[in-house]
Write a protein that holds these residues in place. Structure first.
Motif, PDB file in Angstrom:
ATOM      1  N   ARG A   1       0.910  -1.178   0.166  1.00  0.00           N
ATOM      2  CA  ARG A   1      -0.039   0.113   0.036  1.00  0.00           C
ATOM      3  C   ARG A   1       0.833   1.264  -0.107  1.00  0.00           C
ATOM      4  O   ARG A   1       0.523   2.242  -0.770  1.00  0.00           O
ATOM      5  N   LEU A   2       1.921   1.330   0.669  1.00  0.00           N
ATOM      6  CA  LEU A   2       2.680   2.437   0.840  1.00  0.00           C
ATOM      7  C   LEU A   2       4.007   2.502   0.127  1.00  0.00           C
ATOM      8  O   LEU A   2       4.538   3.587   0.067  1.00  0.00           O
ATOM      9  N   ALA A   3       4.068   1.466  -0.731  1.00  0.00           N
ATOM     10  CA  ALA A   3       5.427   1.476  -1.556  1.00  0.00           C
ATOM     11  C   ALA A   3       6.593   1.460  -0.732  1.00  0.00           C
ATOM     12  O   ALA A   3       7.421   2.261  -1.198  1.00  0.00           O
ATOM     13  N   ILE A   4       6.815   0.691   0.227  1.00  0.00           N
ATOM     14  CA  ILE A   4       7.944   0.525   0.999  1.00  0.00           C
ATOM     15  C   ILE A   4       8.147  -0.830   1.359  1.00  0.00           C
ATOM     16  O   ILE A   4       7.250  -1.684   1.407  1.00  0.00           O
ATOM     17  N   ASP A   5       9.266  -1.211   1.844  1.00  0.00           N
ATOM     18  CA  ASP A   5       9.764  -2.616   2.402  1.00  0.00           C
ATOM     19  C   ASP A   5       9.081  -3.062   3.342  1.00  0.00           C
ATOM     20  O   ASP A   5       8.768  -2.064   4.460  1.00  0.00           O
ATOM     21  N   ALA A   6       8.433  -4.401   3.577  1.00  0.00           N
ATOM     22  CA  ALA A   6       7.770  -4.880   4.737  1.00  0.00           C
ATOM     23  C   ALA A   6       8.694  -4.755   5.961  1.00  0.00           C
ATOM     24  O   ALA A   6       8.037  -4.670   7.302  1.00  0.00           O
ATOM     25  N   SER A   7       9.865  -4.828   5.827  1.00  0.00           N
ATOM     26  CA  SER A   7      10.898  -4.988   7.218  1.00  0.00           C
ATOM     27  C   SER A   7      10.813  -3.592   7.636  1.00  0.00           C
ATOM     28  O   SER A   7      10.942  -3.301   8.716  1.00  0.00           O
ATOM     29  N   THR A   8      10.681  -2.696   6.774  1.00  0.00           N
ATOM     30  CA  THR A   8      10.790  -1.162   7.136  1.00  0.00           C
ATOM     31  C   THR A   8       9.412  -0.844   7.815  1.00  0.00           C
ATOM     32  O   THR A   8       9.441  -0.121   9.121  1.00  0.00           O
ATOM     33  N   VAL A   9       8.387  -1.360   7.509  1.00  0.00           N
ATOM     34  CA  VAL A   9       7.094  -1.082   7.930  1.00  0.00           C
ATOM     35  C   VAL A   9       7.219  -1.950   9.535  1.00  0.00           C
ATOM     36  O   VAL A   9       6.836  -1.226  10.494  1.00  0.00           O
ATOM     37  N   GLY A  10       7.795  -3.064   9.619  1.00  0.00           N
ATOM     38  CA  GLY A  10       7.750  -3.685  10.881  1.00  0.00           C
ATOM     39  C   GLY A  10       8.683  -2.854  11.836  1.00  0.00           C
ATOM     40  O   GLY A  10       8.394  -2.496  12.899  1.00  0.00           O
ATOM     41  N   ARG A  11       9.806  -2.418  11.282  1.00  0.00           N
ATOM     42  CA  ARG A  11      10.836  -1.315  12.122  1.00  0.00           C
ATOM     43  C   ARG A  11       9.953  -0.229  12.698  1.00  0.00           C
ATOM     44  O   ARG A  11      10.056   0.303  13.907  1.00  0.00           O
TER      45      ARG A  11
END
Length: 301
Positions: free
Chosen positions: A24-34
């Motif tokens: 949705r946000l066009a960012i990496d899933a690991s970044t979302v988790g952090r």
């Protein structure tokens, strides 16, 4: 707490996964988790619970959700106030049952895109109810009025459905003059345990107990009728798209249903969403009326 943190929180809450939020946000899933871990640390509260199905809101996350949605609505309102009442722009995702999505929305959305070149429209055709709280869609069209939830609900228009068959099928069988003469004919309809709304239970109107050819998609049912596979209940507004398909027993079997436009309650303050809802509603009413006026003559009985 920054808006960007809340934006990521909302994406995870609506997607119920880090990867879905990342898309949705066009960012990496690991970044979302952090970022979620950082927000939880800053608030001193656990916002999500990891389950086998994904990320579910914890009680603290449930309490944060309406405030995050209010911030989102306020930001959208500020953007609208600064941009003024010109062309509609940005993305609009519309959820709709597949009959509406296939036979009505393409023409309506084509005109909207022509009138507003900066508008990006996504049509999600699914045979189920949409969850607007999770922002699966910005607005949804339904065939029955919801009875719960923080929603804006608007009745758009009535539409008609009738029993229909293709000329090839009708020519190969004796004339059908009454409901009783439907016995022995192959019926086409919904898969019974996949009818997600009671308003879609059309087949009982014919007196048939079951459909020999069934699908969870009304568009697939129409194509089966068009192929001469049998008889079924169809939307009047879909018939002009299928040459050779005609209504029969329209004086004996006639259904009326309604389309409802459903929006999240927080969108009431959004001029953009109000304008989009008005344009979509006007378009649906006009298109249903236009297509129902193009119906061919009923099959001869």
């Amino acid at each position: 707490m920054e808006w960007d943190d809340l934006r990521i929180f909302l994406a995870v809450a609506r997607s119920e996964s880090l990867s879905g939020a990342g898309r949705r946000l066009a960012i990496d899933a690991s970044t979302v988790g952090r970022r979620i871990a950082r927000l939880e640390a800053a608030l001193g509260a656990k916002l999500f619970v990891k389950t086998p199905q994904g990320y579910a809101l914890a009680p603290e996350g449930e309490r944060l959700l309406p405030h995050a949605e209010a911030a989102e609505a306020a930001l959208a309102g500020a953007r609208e106030a600064l941009s003024g009442p010109g062309d509609l722009t940005g993305q609009l995702r519309i959820g709709a049952p597949d009959g509406c999505a296939n036979y009505l929305l393409p023409q309506i959305c084509a005109r909207l895109c022509q009138d507003h070149p900066g508008l990006e429209i996504q049509i999600v055709a699914l045979p189920r109810v949409f969850n607007l709280s999770r922002r699966e869609a910005d607005m949804a069209i339904a065939v029955s009025q919801p009875q719960a939830g923080r929603l804006i609900v608007q009745r758009l228009t009535d539409y008609q459905l009738h029993l229909a068959g293709h000329d090839d099928y009708l020519d190969a069988h004796p004339p059908i003059r009454s409901r009783e003469e439907l016995r022995g004919h192959r019926m086409i309809g919904y898969i019974p345990d996949m009818i997600f709304d009671r308003e879609l239970d059309y087949l009982t109107e014919t007196g048939a107990e079951w459909a020999q050819l069934a699908s969870n998609s009304v568009s697939v049912q129409m194509q089966a009728i068009r192929a001469g596979a049998g008889l079924g209940i169809v939307h009047d507004f879909a018939i002009p798209f299928c040459p050779g398909v005609r209504r029969l027993l329209s004086d004996q079997i006639s259904l009326v249903r309604s389309f409802w436009l459903i929006r999240h309650a927080d969108d009431r303050r959004s001029e953009r969403m109000n304008r989009l809802a008005d344009a979509l509603g006007q378009g649906i009413r006009a298109e249903v009326a236009r297509l129902q006026a193009l119906l061919p003559e009923d099959a001869s009985t």
